[in-house]
Structure formats: C-alpha cells, structure tokens
Design a protein around this motif. Structure first.
Motif, short mmCIF file in Angstrom:
data_model
loop_
_atom_site.label_atom_id
_atom_site.label_comp_id
_atom_site.label_asym_id
_atom_site.label_seq_id
_atom_site.Cartn_x
_atom_site.Cartn_y
_atom_site.Cartn_z
N GLU A 253 11.89 -33.28 -6.11
CA GLU A 253 12.18 -34.72 -6.08
C GLU A 253 10.97 -35.53 -5.63
OE1 GLU A 253 15.59 -34.86 -3.56
OE2 GLU A 253 16.98 -34.21 -5.13
N ALA A 254 10.23 -35.00 -4.66
CA ALA A 254 9.04 -35.71 -4.18
C ALA A 254 7.97 -35.78 -5.26
CB ALA A 254 8.49 -35.01 -2.93
N LEU A 255 7.82 -34.71 -6.01
CA LEU A 255 6.78 -34.66 -7.05
C LEU A 255 7.12 -35.51 -8.27
CD1 LEU A 255 5.95 -30.86 -6.85
CD2 LEU A 255 4.34 -32.71 -6.38
N THR A 256 8.39 -35.66 -8.57
CA THR A 256 8.80 -36.39 -9.78
C THR A 256 9.16 -37.85 -9.51
OG1 THR A 256 11.06 -35.55 -9.49
CG2 THR A 256 9.59 -34.31 -10.94
N SER A 257 9.19 -38.23 -8.23
CA SER A 257 9.57 -39.61 -7.90
C SER A 257 8.40 -40.44 -7.41
CB SER A 257 10.65 -39.59 -6.80
OG SER A 257 10.11 -39.10 -5.58
N GLY A 258 7.21 -39.83 -7.31
CA GLY A 258 6.07 -40.55 -6.76
C GLY A 258 5.98 -40.47 -5.26
N ARG A 259 6.84 -39.67 -4.65
CA ARG A 259 6.84 -39.51 -3.20
C ARG A 259 5.67 -38.65 -2.74
NH1 ARG A 259 7.85 -42.16 0.93
NH2 ARG A 259 6.02 -41.15 1.77
N LEU A 260 5.15 -37.80 -3.65
CA LEU A 260 4.05 -36.89 -3.34
C LEU A 260 3.09 -36.88 -4.52
CD1 LEU A 260 3.09 -34.71 -1.25
CD2 LEU A 260 4.34 -33.02 -2.62
N ARG A 261 1.80 -36.99 -4.23
CA ARG A 261 0.82 -37.11 -5.32
C ARG A 261 0.61 -35.78 -6.05
NH1 ARG A 261 -5.17 -39.88 -4.53
NH2 ARG A 261 -5.86 -39.75 -6.70
N GLY A 262 0.65 -34.68 -5.31
CA GLY A 262 0.43 -33.40 -5.97
C GLY A 262 0.75 -32.23 -5.06
N PHE A 263 0.92 -31.07 -5.68
CA PHE A 263 1.29 -29.85 -4.95
C PHE A 263 0.53 -28.67 -5.55
CE2 PHE A 263 4.22 -26.09 -4.75
CZ PHE A 263 4.18 -25.90 -3.38
N ALA A 264 0.10 -27.76 -4.69
CA ALA A 264 -0.56 -26.54 -5.14
C ALA A 264 -0.07 -25.38 -4.28
CB ALA A 264 -2.07 -26.66 -5.04
N ALA A 265 0.03 -24.20 -4.90
CA ALA A 265 0.52 -23.04 -4.15
C ALA A 265 0.05 -21.75 -4.78
CB ALA A 265 2.04 -23.05 -4.08
N ASP A 266 -0.11 -20.76 -3.93
CA ASP A 266 -0.30 -19.38 -4.38
C ASP A 266 0.98 -18.58 -4.17
OD1 ASP A 266 -2.01 -17.16 -5.29
OD2 ASP A 266 -1.75 -16.39 -3.26
N VAL A 267 1.96 -19.20 -3.54
CA VAL A 267 3.21 -18.53 -3.18
C VAL A 267 4.38 -19.36 -3.69
CG1 VAL A 267 2.32 -17.29 -1.18
CG2 VAL A 267 3.07 -19.65 -0.91
N TRP A 268 5.43 -18.68 -4.15
CA TRP A 268 6.56 -19.35 -4.78
C TRP A 268 7.86 -18.75 -4.28
CZ3 TRP A 268 5.27 -23.54 -7.59
CH2 TRP A 268 3.92 -23.66 -7.94
N PRO A 269 8.98 -19.45 -4.45
CA PRO A 269 10.26 -18.90 -4.00
C PRO A 269 10.57 -17.58 -4.69
CG PRO A 269 10.49 -21.23 -4.56
CD PRO A 269 9.14 -20.80 -5.04
N ARG A 270 11.22 -16.68 -3.94
CA ARG A 270 11.66 -15.40 -4.48
C ARG A 270 13.17 -15.30 -4.28
NH1 ARG A 270 8.83 -10.19 -2.09
NH2 ARG A 270 10.00 -10.84 -0.25
N TYR A 271 13.88 -15.22 -5.37
CA TYR A 271 15.34 -15.25 -5.31
C TYR A 271 15.85 -13.82 -5.41
CZ TYR A 271 14.03 -19.99 -6.47
OH TYR A 271 13.43 -21.22 -6.47
N GLU A 272 16.31 -13.29 -4.29
CA GLU A 272 16.64 -11.88 -4.19
C GLU A 272 18.13 -11.62 -4.35
OE1 GLU A 272 14.99 -10.56 -0.52
OE2 GLU A 272 12.96 -11.19 -1.01
N TYR A 273 18.43 -10.45 -4.88
CA TYR A 273 19.82 -10.05 -5.07
C TYR A 273 20.52 -10.01 -3.72
CZ TYR A 273 23.88 -7.33 -6.47
OH TYR A 273 25.16 -6.91 -6.70
N GLY A 274 21.68 -10.65 -3.65
CA GLY A 274 22.44 -10.69 -2.40
C GLY A 274 22.17 -11.91 -1.56
N GLU A 275 21.01 -12.56 -1.81
CA GLU A 275 20.65 -13.77 -1.06
C GLU A 275 20.82 -15.02 -1.91
OE1 GLU A 275 16.83 -13.68 0.69
OE2 GLU A 275 17.22 -11.93 1.94
N THR A 276 20.55 -14.91 -3.20
CA THR A 276 20.61 -16.06 -4.10
C THR A 276 21.26 -15.66 -5.42
OG1 THR A 276 18.41 -15.56 -4.98
CG2 THR A 276 18.53 -17.11 -3.14
N PHE A 277 21.64 -16.66 -6.18
CA PHE A 277 22.19 -16.40 -7.50
C PHE A 277 21.82 -17.56 -8.42
CE2 PHE A 277 25.33 -16.64 -10.85
CZ PHE A 277 25.40 -15.32 -11.26
#
Length: 337
Positions: A253-277
């Motif tokens: 929401e911050a990136l698409t609304s103009g709330r944040l100018r930009g984002f960079a990462a080497d790490v991303w969410p990991r959705y694991e079995y039993g924790e997320t779906f």
C-alpha cells in the motif's frame, strides 16, 4: 571426538577442520554424487550422525538431531537460527554456535548497492539506454535521481552488518541514525543511537531506512502500517535482514499510494506449510514487480571470501568446544542470536 560435516566437504575442507582440532579428532563427511554440494539428505547423513559429537554445516535435515544421541554442539554456518528447533536443542542440552558477521561485508556492500540502485533508478535508466531513449525532460519527478550526500539514513539493527552500512554511508557524507535494542552501546560512524522504542521518532528524519535486525520473535513483522505512516513519502526502504520483518500488505500500500518512494530487498517473505496458506516464496502481492522496487533473491552473501569465512569461523567454534574454551560465537537460544 567425532565431527560430522553436513555437506559434501572437499578433502581440503575436511583437512582444514581436522588440522584445527586436537589430535585424534575424527572429521567425516558424506561422499558420492550430489545435486547441491552444500546440502545432504537425511538418509545420507543419519548413519554418520549416530555417534557424532558435533555437527557443522549449511543445512540441517529434519530429524537428524533425533538420531545423534551423542550430539553436544551444532555449528551452523549461517547468522540466523530461526529455522532451528530451539526447544529441542534446549531440551537435549545441545549448544549452538553460528557464524554471525561472516557475511557482514558482503551484505553491507549489497545493501549499499541496493540503496544506490534505488536512488539512481539504475534499472529504469539502463532500460532506457537499451531502447535508445534519452530521458526528457530533465530534473522532473519520476526521472530525477535521488542523492545520498547530506541525507539521513536510519539503520535499524546496528550489529555486524548494520555497523558496516553505517561506515559505508559515511563515505557518502550521510548522517547516520542507529536503532538497536540497547542504545547504550555506541557504534563508530553512527551519529546518534536510539532504542527500538524511539523508532517512530527516528523514521520521520530519514531519507533512507535500512533494516538489518536479527530475526527474532520481537522483530517478526515489526515494520508495518504505523512505521510506514511515520516515514517521509520521499524516503526509501531497504531490507537486508529477513522478509518476515516487514508486513507485506502495508508495504504494498505504501509503494502504490505514494507513501513510500521506493523499496529494495535481498530477502522476501517465505510462506511455509502450516504457517500460511497458500505456501510459496517471494511476495504474494508481487511487490518485486512494482516499478519502484528493485531486489535480488538471497544473493547478498554469494560473494568472494564468504564461504571460506563461514567454514573458518565454524571451525574456530568447534576448536573452542573441543579444548574446553568459551565458544566465541555461541548463540543464546532464548534470545535467538
């Protein structure tokens, strides 16, 4: 004492570990064909693990600790221990050492690369070059590069990586604000240190924010809607810690609304079995595809000298343990680092 390498260690790597240990130490590793040199299946390791006193490795197959009845030490060749079964390790009395700081230089350099790539719109301007397009008009919003000199960077988590980021930022004449659990511990190149309780007073002052915290229960998804609301709309966020430190929907929401100018990462969410779906890797909202986002997928530590330093520092912990010395990189399983 028997040490088991949890990867297809080369003869030179085995000899290096053995030479650092007391005489009579047995150092073993699996042999044969492999898909990935740095990981092994349970079936390949379990016969070797039964009487091992210590493990050292990059990956630990599920269930292997259960068959290692003599195991007293696990040297993980990583900084984070969030993937380990800490209750089981504590129950068994197995000590853990990591190699925190082994990739600090590489990760801090990567963070600065991401910061510069965001500020200078590297991918966008390279694409314009490939298409033979001169950006026009000059100095307009959306095409104008950001500047580092004289700007303020907030470094959240001023450990081995964060302190290096602070040092490198000073090379660009930046003002550095640090945020860490204990602000009484000052760090060179940090102009002022703040506690996590002061985060919302630090964020509005920052043109760049670098997340470099260790991943613990306290830092899991700690950066969310309130933190983005506190940031300047002209600011950039760089994550070099763990994908789970930042809440995905508020980031989108911050990136698409103009709330944040930009984002960079080497790490991303990991959705694991039993924790997320459903389960999966990278952003479910496809944040990595947004035009004001740049990144890599766990590549910061894939650099010269890092593998060798992991093995060297892991071996030092093995040697400390074998000689009855304090283990210099032992992990507090309660604190998570």
């Amino acid at each position: 004492m028997k040490v088991l390498c949890l990867w297809y260690a080369t003869d030179d790597e085995i000899a290096y570990i053995k030479n650092a240990m007391p005489a009579g130490t047995e150092v073993v590793a699996p042999k044969g064909e492999y898909f990935s040199r740095f990981e092994c299946a349970y079936s390949e390791l379990s016969p070797l693990a039964v009487d091992a006193d210590a493990f050292i490795g990059f990956a630990l197959p599920k269930g292997l600790i259960g068959v290692a009845e003599k195991l007293k030490l696990y040297c993980t060749l990583h900084t984070g221990i969030d993937d380990l079964d800490k209750p089981l390790l504590k129950q068994r009395g197995i000590r853990v050492a990591n190699t925190r700081g082994a990739n600090a230089v590489a990760c801090a350099e990567h963070a600065m690369m991401l910061m510069l790539a965001l500020a200078k719109q590297t991918l966008y301007k390279h694409q314009q070059l490939l298409e033979g397009r001169r950006i026009f008009p000059t100095w307009e919003d959306g095409t104008r590069s950001a500047t580092l000199q004289g700007r303020t960077v907030g470094v959240i988590g001023v450990g081995a990586i964060g302190s290096r980021v602070a040092q490198y930022a000073k090379g660009f004449d930046m003002h550095v604000l640090g945020v860490r659990r204990n602000k009484a511990n000052s760090v060179e190149h940090v102009d002022s240190m703040h506690s996590m309780d002061e985060l919302h007073t630090v964020l509005p002052k920052c043109d760049y924010v670098v997340v470099a915290t260790p991943f613990t229960d306290e830092t899991s998804r700690f950066f969310g809607k309130a933190e983005f609301a506190a940031m300047k709309p002209s600011s950039f966020l760089i994550n070099i810690s763990r994908g789970k430190c930042i809440q995905e929907q508020p980031l989108y929401e911050a990136l698409t609304s103009g709330r944040l100018r930009g984002f960079a990462a080497d790490v991303w969410p990991r959705y694991e079995y039993g924790e997320t779906f459903p389960i999966g890797y990278t952003s479910r909202l496809e944040i990595h595809k947004l035009p004001n986002v740049i990144g890599s997928l766990g590549e910061a530590g894939n650099a010269d000298d890092v593998k060798e330093r992991h093995i060297q520092w892991g071996t030092e912990s093995l040697s400390d343990f074998a000689r009855g010395k304090p283990i210099r990189r032992e992990v507090n399983l309660d604190e998570g680092y």
